[in-house]
Scaffold this motif. Structure first.
Motif, short mmCIF file in Angstrom:
data_model
loop_
_atom_site.label_atom_id
_atom_site.label_comp_id
_atom_site.label_asym_id
_atom_site.label_seq_id
_atom_site.Cartn_x
_atom_site.Cartn_y
_atom_site.Cartn_z
N GLN A 152 0.82 -1.21 0.00
CA GLN A 152 0.00 0.00 0.00
C GLN A 152 0.86 1.27 0.00
O GLN A 152 0.48 2.26 -0.64
N SER A 153 1.97 1.25 0.69
CA SER A 153 2.85 2.41 0.69
C SER A 153 3.45 2.63 -0.69
O SER A 153 3.56 3.77 -1.17
N THR A 154 3.84 1.53 -1.34
CA THR A 154 4.39 1.63 -2.69
C THR A 154 3.32 2.11 -3.67
O THR A 154 3.59 2.95 -4.54
N LEU A 155 2.10 1.57 -3.53
CA LEU A 155 0.99 2.00 -4.38
C LEU A 155 0.73 3.49 -4.21
O LEU A 155 0.55 4.22 -5.19
N LYS A 156 0.71 3.95 -2.97
CA LYS A 156 0.46 5.37 -2.70
C LYS A 156 1.55 6.24 -3.31
O LYS A 156 1.27 7.31 -3.88
N ALA A 157 2.80 5.79 -3.22
CA ALA A 157 3.90 6.54 -3.82
C ALA A 157 3.73 6.65 -5.33
O ALA A 157 3.91 7.73 -5.91
N LEU A 158 3.35 5.55 -5.97
CA LEU A 158 3.12 5.56 -7.42
C LEU A 158 1.96 6.47 -7.80
O LEU A 158 2.02 7.18 -8.81
N LEU A 159 0.92 6.48 -6.97
CA LEU A 159 -0.24 7.34 -7.23
C LEU A 159 0.13 8.81 -7.08
O LEU A 159 -0.36 9.66 -7.84
N ILE A 160 0.99 9.11 -6.11
CA ILE A 160 1.42 10.51 -5.94
C ILE A 160 2.23 10.95 -7.16
O ILE A 160 2.07 12.07 -7.66
N TYR A 161 3.10 10.06 -7.64
CA TYR A 161 3.86 10.36 -8.85
C TYR A 161 2.93 10.59 -10.03
O TYR A 161 3.16 11.49 -10.86
#
Length: 218
Positions: A152-161
């Motif tokens: 979920q943290s990785t997904l959130k980082a990708l979504l922010i990008y």
């Protein structure tokens, strides 16, 4: 379960989305995003009190709320607030991973808390869940929680990008859906571990009965 999912949707997604959309113009991105976390914060406190989690699980919730609220207030702007959420997610995953490495899986202690609310003595439950045939399952269950945090943290980082601050509404929706998925997965895994506990108790009972019968016959 359906009621809880509806409440989660309202307080973690719908209300934050509304506050974000209508609060950006009068308050700016940072304060609108900060205010959007208030419904979820209040709802989490309400659930905490309702479920009487004054134990290891409860203390972990209080610690998480205190830390996340402090980080949000100190973030300074909307983009930092989003990224700090990512870092916090990795931090929590690291705590769960450390509990596995120390052979003190947090999932086991949460299960002890739950059993205590059902009337089972803590020491008795802890001894049972730490048994050789059961302990490994709580290690694995905690490992699943670690994977959830990393994913979920990785997904959130990708979504922010991908979306940036302007796409905060999209980020809320994606994170809520992934949260539901992992929530269902962890719930299913917890029931599976519970079935292993019941099976272990049954096997121990049968073994104890057979031993007593053998001793009586001799």
């Amino acid at each position: 379960m359906k009621k809880l999912m509806t409440l989660d949707l309202v307080f973690y997604t719908i209300l934050p989305f509304i506050v974000w959309n209508y609060g950006r113009e009068p308050f700016g991105d940072y304060y609108a995003m900060l205010l959007s976390t208030v419904p979820g914060f209040i709802y989490t406190i309400y659930r905490f009190i309702l479920e009487r989690q004054f134990n290891i699980g409860g203390l972990f919730i209080i610690f998480s709320l205190f830390l996340s609220t402090t980080v949000k207030l100190l973030s300074g702007n909307a983009e930092n607030l989003l990224w700090n959420g990512v870092y916090l997610g990795y931090f929590y995953a690291a705590i769960y991973l450390l509990s596995i490495l120390l052979r003190k899986p947090l999932a086991l202690y949460f299960a002890v808390d739950f059993a205590y609310l059902q009337g089972q003595p803590r020491e008795q439950s802890k001894a049972l869940f730490s048994s050789k045939g059961i302990f490994k399952w709580y290690q694995m269950l905690t490992g699943l929680i670690v994977f959830r945090g990393i994913f979920q943290s990785t997904l959130k980082a990708l979504l922010i990008y991908s979306y940036g601050v302007d796409g905060y509404g999209h980020i809320l929706i994606y994170m809520q859906v992934s949260g539901w998925f992992f929530g269902a997965l962890i719930t299913g895994a917890s029931f599976f571990v519970y079935s292993k506990v019941k099976q272990y108790i049954k096997e121990q009972y049968v073994e104890s009965t057979e031993t007593e019968q053998a001793d009586g016959a001799s």
